[in-house]
Design a protein around this motif. Structure first.
Motif, PDB file in Angstrom:
ATOM      1  N   GLU A   6       0.865   3.661   1.850  1.00  0.00           N
ATOM      2  CA  GLU A   6       1.035   4.022   3.281  1.00  0.00           C
ATOM      3  C   GLU A   6       2.344   3.014   3.594  1.00  0.00           C
ATOM      4  OE1 GLU A   6       1.939   5.810   6.620  1.00  0.00           O
ATOM      5  OE2 GLU A   6       0.387   6.453   5.245  1.00  0.00           O
ATOM      6  N   ARG A   7       2.297   1.768   3.614  1.00  0.00           N
ATOM      7  CA  ARG A   7       3.382   0.905   3.663  1.00  0.00           C
ATOM      8  C   ARG A   7       4.716   1.445   2.981  1.00  0.00           C
ATOM      9  NH1 ARG A   7       4.146  -5.819   3.132  1.00  0.00           N
ATOM     10  NH2 ARG A   7       6.360  -5.770   3.575  1.00  0.00           N
ATOM     11  N   ARG A  13       6.385   9.980  -4.228  1.00  0.00           N
ATOM     12  CA  ARG A  13       6.325   9.682  -2.784  1.00  0.00           C
ATOM     13  C   ARG A  13       7.226  11.010  -2.159  1.00  0.00           C
ATOM     14  NH1 ARG A  13       6.090   4.136  -4.199  1.00  0.00           N
ATOM     15  NH2 ARG A  13       8.274   3.937  -4.086  1.00  0.00           N
ATOM     16  N   GLU A  25       5.962   4.443   4.720  1.00  0.00           N
ATOM     17  CA  GLU A  25       6.681   3.866   5.974  1.00  0.00           C
ATOM     18  C   GLU A  25       8.202   3.376   5.521  1.00  0.00           C
ATOM     19  OE1 GLU A  25       6.281   3.748   9.360  1.00  0.00           O
ATOM     20  OE2 GLU A  25       4.765   5.353   8.879  1.00  0.00           O
ATOM     21  N   SER A  69       0.842  -1.013   0.035  1.00  0.00           N
ATOM     22  CA  SER A  69       0.048  -0.035  -0.003  1.00  0.00           C
ATOM     23  C   SER A  69       0.840   1.412  -0.017  1.00  0.00           C
ATOM     24  CB  SER A  69      -0.917   0.088   1.282  1.00  0.00           C
ATOM     25  OG  SER A  69      -0.001   0.174   2.331  1.00  0.00           O
TER      26      SER A  69
END
Ligand SMILES: [Zn+2]
Length: 583
Positions: A233-234, A265, A237, A231
Motif C-alpha cells: 500500500e505504501r 504495481r 501511494e 508495504s
C-alpha cells in the motif's frame, strides 16, 4: 418563404446532423502547435472517445460538432502541444523521492527538520523514514580537488535535531554516498542501541550515541535488520504521488526503466483505473528470451499479453559504462582531475569485478539474443569511449545480421567525439539525451574532462546538424549525485538556454550547442512516439491520432527564452480524458 424552401432547409439540416456526429470534448480558442508540417498551427480541435477527430484553424468548424453531451473548453488563447512523452524515467524511485525523505539539497539543521516535518505528514505513525542522500549538493559544491577539505568541513546531523519531529516514526537516513547513516532515538531504541554504543556509532563527549552510524558497521547491520520493508500500500501511494506529478506536468507517457515488482504495481493501478499516464516498459537487457518465453513481445501488455496503448513492453535497457557524477563514464583519455581514471564498464559489458576490463562481445550477444526475441535495445553510454563502443556494436549488429537499427538508442550519449556524431544518422540510431543534465552537470564538467572534450558534451546541435534524431528524457528523479526534475519546463529551458536554473553562465554554457524550441518540442513529443514505434498513433495533433494533449499557460514558441521556466501546464488530456485541470 415557400414551403419548398423550408423543406429544402430541413433536409439540409438533417443531412448536416448526419455528417457531424456529436463529440465528447471540444477545445476552442487555443494556440495549438500541432507538430504537423501541413498545419503547424490550429485554433480548435474535436475529440471523440480517445481520438482526435478534427483539427481546425477556425472555432466555428469545431463548434459544429457540439452535441448535448459535449464538453466545450474555451482555452482563452492558451498554448497547446501534443502531450509530452518522457523518454527516460525511473518511475518507482521518483515516487519514493516524493513520499520518502529527499535530503539531496540539505546540509543544515533547518533543512533537515523541514523535510522530516513533511515526511511525518505524508506517512502513518510507525512507518519508517528512509533514504535521503543528505549532502549531495554540498559535496559537489566543494569540487573534487578539495575533497579532503570537504571531509573536514562537511555538515553532520545528529538524532536530537529530528527527535522532536519524528517521535512516532523510526528513521534511518543516509548521506549522498551511503558512507554515513542517521538513526533517530526511536530507531536506536527499537534496535537496542539507544544507550550502548556498538562499533561504528559516533558518540558525543558524554559517550552517548549521536545517531550517526558508519557504513559496514555491526550497528548498521542491526538497524537494517529491523527496518520493515515498505508495504504494498505504501509503494502504491508512492506510485500515485509520481502519477500525480506526471499529470501536473503535462506528461502523457513515460519510457520507464522497469523492474518486475513495479510492473506488477502498474498492472494493479491500471486495474483500479488509476493509471493516468501511458507506460512503455524497458526491462533489463538480459530479459528478452525470458519475456518471449512468457509470450510477450514489444507492444504487449505484461498481463493480458495483448497489444496495449497504456501499459506495454518496449525496448530492453542495457549499460556500457558508469556516470559522470561519480567519475564512472568511460573515456579514451583519463579524467583531468583523476589522471589514473578512465572510468569503468558496467555489468552488461564486463565480467571483471572491478569493471575496468570490458567485454563488448558479451554486450553484442545480449543485444543479438534480445533482438531475436523481438526486442530492440536502448543502451546507456555516457563517456566518449562508451558512446564509440556502443556505436561500434550497433554497426556490427547491422552488418552481421543485416537488420535495420530503427528504434535502437544510445541512452544519454553525453560526451561524443567529433568523428562519432555522423554515425548516429549513418546507423539510424536514436540519441536519447537528457537536457536538464546540462544545467546540473555544468558545475563540474570542465573540471573533470576539460574544455576540449566539453565541446562534445550534451552537443544537441551537432547531433541535429549531423542528422541524428533526438529523444528527450528527464532521467527523473536523478542519481545519488543530482536531482533531475520531470516538469518539461526544465528540459526545454536547458536545451534552449543551456544555463543553470538561475540563468548562469550568461549566454549559456557552450552556447553554440543551443537548439530551437521547435526542435526541443519535437524531441519531446513526436520523436518519442516514433522511438516507441507509435509515431502513426501519437506524438502530434492530427485527425485520427490518440488524444494526448498538454495545455500550457505560456506560448513556448513566442515567449522570451529566459521565461521558459515560468511556464506551467494547466491541463493534461490522456486518451481523450482530462486527467488534470487547472484551467
Ligand atoms: Zn536513468
Amino acid at each position: 418563404m415557400s414551403q419548398n424552401y423550408v423543406f429544402f432547409v430541413g433536409i439540409l439540416l438533417l443531412f448536416n446532423a448526419c455528417q457531424t456526429p456529436e463529440s465528447d470534448l471540444i477545445l476552442v480558442n487555443g494556440e495549438i502547435y500541432t507538430m504537423e508540417k501541413d498545419m503547424p498551427w490550429a485554433r480548435a480541435m474535436v475529440i471523440s472517445g480517445n481520438t482526435i477527430t478534427g483539427v481546425f484553424e477556425e472555432d466555428e468548424h469545431a463548434r459544429k460538432y457540439i452535441g448535448s453531451d459535449t464538453r466545450v473548453v474555451d482555452l482563452e488563447g492558451r498554448f497547446v502541444v501534443p502531450g509530452f512523452i518522457d523518454g527516460h524515467v525511473h518511475f518507482n524511485r521518483a515516487g519514493a523521492l516524493i513520499n520518502d525523505a529527499n535530503l539531496m539539497a540539505v546540509a543544515d539543521e533547518t533543512g533537515l527538520q523541514k523535510e522530516m516535518s513533511r515526511m511525518v505528514d505524508v506517512l502513518d505513525d510507525g512507518e519508517w523514514i528512509t533514504g535521503g542522500l543528505w549532502g549531495a549538493y554540498e559535496r559537489w559544491a566543494y569540487g573534487t580537488s578539495e575533497a579532503e577539505e570537504f571531509q573536514e568541513q562537511r555538515w553532520e546531523p545528529d538524532r536530537w535535531m529530528i527527535d522532536g519531529i519524528t517521535s512516532d516514526n523510526p528513521c534511518l537516513l543516509n548521506n549522498y554516498d551511503y558512507s554515513m547513516y542517521l538513526a533517530n532515538s526511536l530507531a536506536l531504541m527499537m534496535a537496542g542501541l539507544e544507550s550502548s554504543a556498538l562499533e561504528g556509532m559516533k558518540t558525543n563527549e558524554r559517550g552517548e550515541p549521536t545517531g550517526l552510524i558508519f557504513r559496514g558497521s555491526p550497528a548498521l547491520d542491526r538497524l537494517n535488520a529491523i527496518v520493515t520493508e515498505k508495504s504494498l500500500e505504501r509503494l502504491l501511494e508512492e506510485n500515485r504521488a509520481a502519477l500525480k506529478k506526471l499529470r501536473e506536468s503535462g506528461i502523457v507517457e513515460v519510457h520507464d526503466i522497469a523492474q518486475p515488482d513495479q510492473t506488477k504495481r502498474f498492472i494493479e493501478l491500471e486495474g483500479n483505473g488509476e493509471l493516468t499516464c501511458r507506460i512503455w516498459l524497458r526491462p533489463d537487457l538480459s530479459r528478452g528470451e525470458e519475456l518471449k518465453g512468457q509470450g510477450v513481445t514489444p507492444g504487449m501488455h505484461p498481463l493480458t499479453k495483448q497489444p496495449s496503448q497504456w501499459l506495454r513492453y518496449g525496448a530492453l535497457k542495457g549499460y556500457i559504462d558508469g556516470i559522470m557524477g561519480t567519475h564512472g563514464a568511460l573515456f579514451f583519455e583519463p579524467y583531468d582531475d583523476q589522471p589514473d581514471n578512465y572510468g569503468h564498464y558496467r555489468r552488461h559489458t564486463s565480467d571483471d569485478p572491478t569493471m575496468k576490463e570490458g567485454n563488448m562481445d558479451k554486450m553484442y550477444d545480449l543485444i543479438r539474443v534480445g533482438y531475436k526475441a523481438g526486442f530492440v535495445s536502448n543502451v546507456h553510454a555516457i563517456g566518449t569511449k562508451g558512446v564509440a563502443l556502443m556505436l561500434d556494436t550497433y554497426e556490427r549488429l547491422k552488418n552481421e545480421m543485416g537488420i535495420s537499427l530503427a528504434g535502437f538508442r544510445v541512452i544519454h550519449a553525453q560526451v561524443i567525439r567529433p568523428e562519432d556524431f555522423q554515425r548516429f544518422r549513418e546507423l539510424n540510431v536514436i540519441a536519447e539525451v537528457n537536457p536538464y543534465h546540462i544545467s546540473d552537470d555544468m558545475r563540474w564538467m570542465e573540471e573533470r574532462i576539460g574544455h576540449e572534450r566539453c565541446k562534445g558534451a550534451y552537443a544537441f546541435k551537432s547531433l541535429l546538424e549531423n542528422g541524428a534524431m533526438l529523444s528527450f528524457g528527464s532521467d527523473w528523479p536523478g542519481t545519488s549525485a543530482a536531482e533531475y526534475y520531470v516538469h518539461p519546463k526544465y528540459l526545454l529551458h536547458s536545451a534552449v538556454n543551456r544555463t543553470t536554473i538561475n540563468g548562469t553562465p550568461q549566454g549559456g554554457w557552450f552556447p553554440e550547442q543551443k537548439i530551437s524550441m521547435h526542435e526541443a518540442l519535437k524531441a519531446y513529443t513526436i520523436n518519442n512516439a516514433i522511438a516507441a514505434f507509435e509515431g502513426h498513433l501519437r506524438g502530434s495533433i492530427k485527425k485520427g491520432k490518440l488524444a494526448d494533449i498538454a495545455v500550457c499557460d505560456r506560448n513556448l514558441m513566442k515567449i522570451d527564452p529566459k521565461d521558459i521556466l515560468k511556464m506551467n501546464v494547466v491541463m493534461t488530456i490522456v486518451d481523450g480524458r482530462i486527467v488534470y485541470d487547472a484551467l
